[in-house]
Design a protein around this motif. Structure first.
Motif, PDB file in Angstrom:
ATOM      1  N   LEU A 115      71.347  54.441  61.671  1.00 36.61           N
ATOM      2  CA  LEU A 115      71.085  54.131  60.271  1.00 36.61           C
ATOM      3  C   LEU A 115      72.332  53.619  59.561  1.00 36.61           C
ATOM      4  CD1 LEU A 115      68.751  57.066  59.112  1.00 36.61           C
ATOM      5  CD2 LEU A 115      68.138  54.651  59.293  1.00 36.61           C
ATOM      6  N   VAL A 116      73.448  54.340  59.723  1.00 40.29           N
ATOM      7  CA  VAL A 116      74.650  53.985  58.955  1.00 40.29           C
ATOM      8  C   VAL A 116      75.293  52.699  59.462  1.00 40.29           C
ATOM      9  CG1 VAL A 116      75.093  56.384  58.319  1.00 40.29           C
ATOM     10  CG2 VAL A 116      76.203  55.422  60.342  1.00 40.29           C
ATOM     11  N   ASN A 117      74.953  52.297  60.677  1.00 38.29           N
ATOM     12  CA  ASN A 117      75.494  51.053  61.206  1.00 38.29           C
ATOM     13  C   ASN A 117      74.509  49.894  61.112  1.00 38.29           C
ATOM     14  OD1 ASN A 117      78.291  51.592  62.530  1.00 38.29           O
ATOM     15  ND2 ASN A 117      77.041  53.329  63.152  1.00 38.29           N
ATOM     16  N   SER A 118      73.414  50.117  60.409  1.00 35.99           N
ATOM     17  CA  SER A 118      72.427  49.073  60.196  1.00 35.99           C
ATOM     18  C   SER A 118      72.615  48.449  58.816  1.00 35.99           C
ATOM     19  CB  SER A 118      71.015  49.651  60.302  1.00 35.99           C
ATOM     20  OG  SER A 118      70.776  50.562  59.221  1.00 35.99           O
ATOM     21  N   ARG A 119      71.842  47.443  58.511  1.00 35.56           N
ATOM     22  CA  ARG A 119      71.890  46.832  57.173  1.00 35.56           C
ATOM     23  C   ARG A 119      71.542  47.871  56.122  1.00 35.56           C
ATOM     24  NH1 ARG A 119      68.068  44.344  53.802  1.00 35.56           N
ATOM     25  NH2 ARG A 119      68.854  42.599  52.553  1.00 35.56           N
ATOM     26  N   PHE A 120      70.563  48.711  56.430  1.00 35.54           N
ATOM     27  CA  PHE A 120      70.172  49.773  55.513  1.00 35.54           C
ATOM     28  C   PHE A 120      71.361  50.674  55.189  1.00 35.54           C
ATOM     29  CE2 PHE A 120      68.848  54.206  55.028  1.00 35.54           C
ATOM     30  CZ  PHE A 120      67.942  54.115  53.974  1.00 35.54           C
ATOM     31  N   GLY A 121      72.065  51.093  56.216  1.00 37.91           N
ATOM     32  CA  GLY A 121      73.204  51.980  56.017  1.00 37.91           C
ATOM     33  C   GLY A 121      74.335  51.327  55.257  1.00 37.91           C
ATOM     34  N   LEU A 122      74.548  50.029  55.495  1.00 38.17           N
ATOM     35  CA  LEU A 122      75.599  49.322  54.767  1.00 38.17           C
ATOM     36  C   LEU A 122      75.272  49.225  53.278  1.00 38.17           C
ATOM     37  CD1 LEU A 122      76.401  46.459  57.311  1.00 38.17           C
ATOM     38  CD2 LEU A 122      77.704  48.557  56.890  1.00 38.17           C
ATOM     39  N   VAL A 123      73.990  49.067  52.956  1.00 34.46           N
ATOM     40  CA  VAL A 123      73.594  49.041  51.553  1.00 34.46           C
ATOM     41  C   VAL A 123      73.826  50.407  50.907  1.00 34.46           C
ATOM     42  CG1 VAL A 123      71.657  48.773  49.954  1.00 34.46           C
ATOM     43  CG2 VAL A 123      71.919  47.187  51.873  1.00 34.46           C
ATOM     44  N   ILE A 124      73.465  51.477  51.625  1.00 36.05           N
ATOM     45  CA  ILE A 124      73.658  52.840  51.106  1.00 36.05           C
ATOM     46  C   ILE A 124      75.142  53.100  50.839  1.00 36.05           C
ATOM     47  CG2 ILE A 124      73.528  55.289  51.716  1.00 36.05           C
ATOM     48  CD1 ILE A 124      70.866  54.110  50.901  1.00 36.05           C
ATOM     49  N   GLN A 125      75.990  52.711  51.790  1.00 38.08           N
ATOM     50  CA  GLN A 125      77.424  52.929  51.607  1.00 38.08           C
ATOM     51  C   GLN A 125      78.003  52.018  50.528  1.00 38.08           C
ATOM     52  OE1 GLN A 125      79.514  53.630  55.623  1.00 38.08           O
ATOM     53  NE2 GLN A 125      77.495  52.937  56.272  1.00 38.08           N
ATOM     54  N   GLY A 126      77.453  50.816  50.406  1.00 41.49           N
ATOM     55  CA  GLY A 126      77.890  49.928  49.344  1.00 41.49           C
ATOM     56  C   GLY A 126      77.518  50.467  47.973  1.00 41.49           C
ATOM     57  N   ALA A 127      76.320  51.060  47.873  1.00 38.12           N
ATOM     58  CA  ALA A 127      75.882  51.645  46.604  1.00 38.12           C
ATOM     59  C   ALA A 127      76.731  52.848  46.242  1.00 38.12           C
ATOM     60  CB  ALA A 127      74.406  52.040  46.699  1.00 38.12           C
ATOM     61  N   ARG A 128      77.195  53.573  47.242  1.00 40.56           N
ATOM     62  CA  ARG A 128      78.085  54.705  46.975  1.00 40.56           C
ATOM     63  C   ARG A 128      79.392  54.223  46.355  1.00 40.56           C
ATOM     64  NH1 ARG A 128      80.714  56.901  52.236  1.00 40.56           N
ATOM     65  NH2 ARG A 128      81.651  54.858  51.925  1.00 40.56           N
ATOM     66  N   SER A 129      79.895  53.095  46.839  1.00 42.87           N
ATOM     67  CA  SER A 129      81.171  52.569  46.343  1.00 42.87           C
ATOM     68  C   SER A 129      81.022  51.906  44.980  1.00 42.87           C
ATOM     69  CB  SER A 129      81.758  51.577  47.354  1.00 42.87           C
ATOM     70  OG  SER A 129      81.972  52.206  48.598  1.00 42.87           O
ATOM     71  N   ASN A 130      79.971  51.079  44.835  1.00 41.17           N
ATOM     72  CA  ASN A 130      79.780  50.360  43.567  1.00 41.17           C
ATOM     73  C   ASN A 130      78.313  49.981  43.432  1.00 41.17           C
ATOM     74  OD1 ASN A 130      79.811  48.551  41.352  1.00 41.17           O
ATOM     75  ND2 ASN A 130      81.940  48.015  41.776  1.00 41.17           N
ATOM     76  N   ASP A 131      77.549  50.899  42.843  1.00 41.78           N
ATOM     77  CA  ASP A 131      76.103  50.689  42.723  1.00 41.78           C
ATOM     78  C   ASP A 131      75.790  49.488  41.828  1.00 41.78           C
ATOM     79  OD1 ASP A 131      73.343  52.037  43.218  1.00 41.78           O
ATOM     80  OD2 ASP A 131      73.359  51.642  41.067  1.00 41.78           O
ATOM     81  N   THR A 132      76.548  49.329  40.760  1.00 45.34           N
ATOM     82  CA  THR A 132      76.296  48.225  39.825  1.00 45.34           C
ATOM     83  C   THR A 132      76.455  46.870  40.505  1.00 45.34           C
ATOM     84  OG1 THR A 132      77.087  49.588  37.983  1.00 45.34           O
ATOM     85  CG2 THR A 132      76.961  47.211  37.623  1.00 45.34           C
ATOM     86  N   ARG A 133      77.497  46.726  41.292  1.00 47.17           N
ATOM     87  CA  ARG A 133      77.721  45.452  41.977  1.00 47.17           C
ATOM     88  C   ARG A 133      76.630  45.183  43.016  1.00 47.17           C
ATOM     89  NH1 ARG A 133      83.600  44.070  44.188  1.00 47.17           N
ATOM     90  NH2 ARG A 133      83.879  43.912  41.927  1.00 47.17           N
ATOM     91  N   MET A 134      76.197  46.223  43.734  1.00 47.77           N
ATOM     92  CA  MET A 134      75.139  46.043  44.729  1.00 47.77           C
ATOM     93  C   MET A 134      73.844  45.591  44.068  1.00 47.77           C
ATOM     94  SD  MET A 134      76.465  46.549  47.691  1.00 47.77           S
ATOM     95  CE  MET A 134      75.007  46.712  48.719  1.00 47.77           C
ATOM     96  N   ARG A 135      73.535  46.154  42.912  1.00 46.42           N
ATOM     97  CA  ARG A 135      72.335  45.729  42.200  1.00 46.42           C
ATOM     98  C   ARG A 135      72.486  44.316  41.649  1.00 46.42           C
ATOM     99  NH1 ARG A 135      71.932  48.445  37.852  1.00 46.42           N
ATOM    100  NH2 ARG A 135      73.499  50.082  38.087  1.00 46.42           N
ATOM    101  N   ALA A 136      73.691  43.977  41.258  1.00 42.94           N
ATOM    102  CA  ALA A 136      73.933  42.638  40.699  1.00 42.94           C
ATOM    103  C   ALA A 136      73.740  41.529  41.731  1.00 42.94           C
ATOM    104  CB  ALA A 136      75.342  42.568  40.122  1.00 42.94           C
ATOM    105  N   ILE A 137      74.006  41.832  42.991  1.00 45.25           N
ATOM    106  CA  ILE A 137      73.833  40.806  44.031  1.00 45.25           C
ATOM    107  C   ILE A 137      72.451  40.857  44.670  1.00 45.25           C
ATOM    108  CG2 ILE A 137      76.299  40.681  44.523  1.00 45.25           C
ATOM    109  CD1 ILE A 137      75.902  42.425  46.939  1.00 45.25           C
TER     110      ILE A 137
END
Length: 314
Positions: free
Chosen positions: A182-204
């Motif tokens: 999971l954490v090494n999939s696209r799904f996991g990368l999105v989850i970890q990206g949202a942890r770092s900067n949820d606003t930016r992930m939603r913006a893209i």
């Protein structure tokens, strides 16, 4: 997955080999207690792995994660009390009940952040605690004794402690593999990206709320599986399984082992529970010794045991 041999890799391999061979040692040394203790460790390690998925990789500090332990355990206990002994019914019911509860909690709590998220998860867990405490038919505060473990038919017999240990260990390894995928999939990368900067992930363009909700439900379901195993291990379920202090224990395991590392929760569960057992044999005030040890790990071993092993060069 190939790479240079590191101290961390060696320790992980030794730990997993020791877990696999533990029943052999228990049989040769006639040490039944070791098998019972490590069965509990493996089950709680599975619960910690599920919490690490949302806490370590998703940055979601749930203080009510133990609720799923209780829900999974009570699903097994209630069905057994009502005469349904088949594990093919009990275990899917435990997973479904935990997933549904996680869906409800996640749908509400993930609309908040920070301390509000923590308090909502804690509040729901305490609600579940008081609900099962009021189930007089199923023991209420006194808990519910399970007369017989889940039945799967030959050749699998969960009343055999060695077989049950290996079932728990196999499910732990499967959960570790699932989390790693999971954490090494696209799904996991999105989850970890949202942890770092949820606003930016939603913006893209990523619907992070839905991603986090799915992650939350997966974690709750895995913890519900651990609850079903724990109910079979103890032959007993009680509201104490889902009390907030049990959630604190799971958080300690994750932090001690290393948040955001796949094997970290296993390190943390083994270290914490073995320390508890060893110190409790020395003094009844073992928490006074354990507390400062945990504090030292938090202060001087950032990344927990896994992080410490990673930084040490052979």
């Amino acid at each position: 997955m190939s790479g240079p041999l590191t101290l961390r890799t060696v320790v992980v391999a030794v730990l997993f080999a020791a877990l696999i061979l533990l029943p052999v040692y228990a049989g040769l040394a006639h040490d039944r207690f070791a098998l019972v203790l490590f069965t509990r460790i493996v089950i709680l390690a599975l619960a910690a792995v599920s919490l690490n998925l949302i806490l370590g990789f998703g940055g979601m500090m749930s203080f009510g994660h133990a609720a799923y332990l209780g829900i999974g355990g009570y699903a097994v206990g209630i069905l057994a009390y009502e005469g349904v002994g088949s594990g093919f019914i009990q275990w899917p019911a435990a997973l479904a009940a935990s997933a549904l509860f996680a869906l409800v909690i996640g749908a509400l709590s993930l609309r908040t952040r920070g301390v509000y998220f923590i308090m909502i998860t804690l509040a729901f867990a305490q609600m579940a605690y008081y609900v099962v405490s009021g189930l007089a038919r199923y023991g209420g505060d006194d808990g519910l004794t399970i007369q017989r473990r889940s039945q799967f038919g030959a050749p699998l017999d969960l009343t055999d402690k060695t077989q049950f240990y290996y079932v728990c260990l196999a499910l732990l390894f499967a959960s570790l593999y699932l989390v790693w995928r999971l954490v090494n999939s696209r799904f996991g990368l999105v989850i970890q990206g949202a942890r770092s900067n949820d606003t930016r992930m939603r913006a893209i363009g990523f619907p992070t709320y839905r991603y986090k909700l799915v992650c939350f439900v997966i974690a709750g379901t895995l913890c519900g599986l651990a609850g079903a195993l724990l109910a079979n291990h103890t032959d007993f379920v009680s509201p104490a399984m889902m009390y907030w202090t049990r959630s604190g224990d799971l958080i300690i395991m994750v932090v001690l082992g290393g948040m955001g590392s796949v094997a970290g929760p296993v390190f943390g569960a083994v270290a914490l529970l073995v320390l508890e057992e060893a110190l409790s044999g020395i003094t009844e005030y073992w928490q006074i010794i354990l507390g400062p040890l945990l504090l030292l790990v938090v202060l001087f071993a950032r990344g927990g045991i896994d992080g410490l092993l990673t930084r040490v060069r052979p």
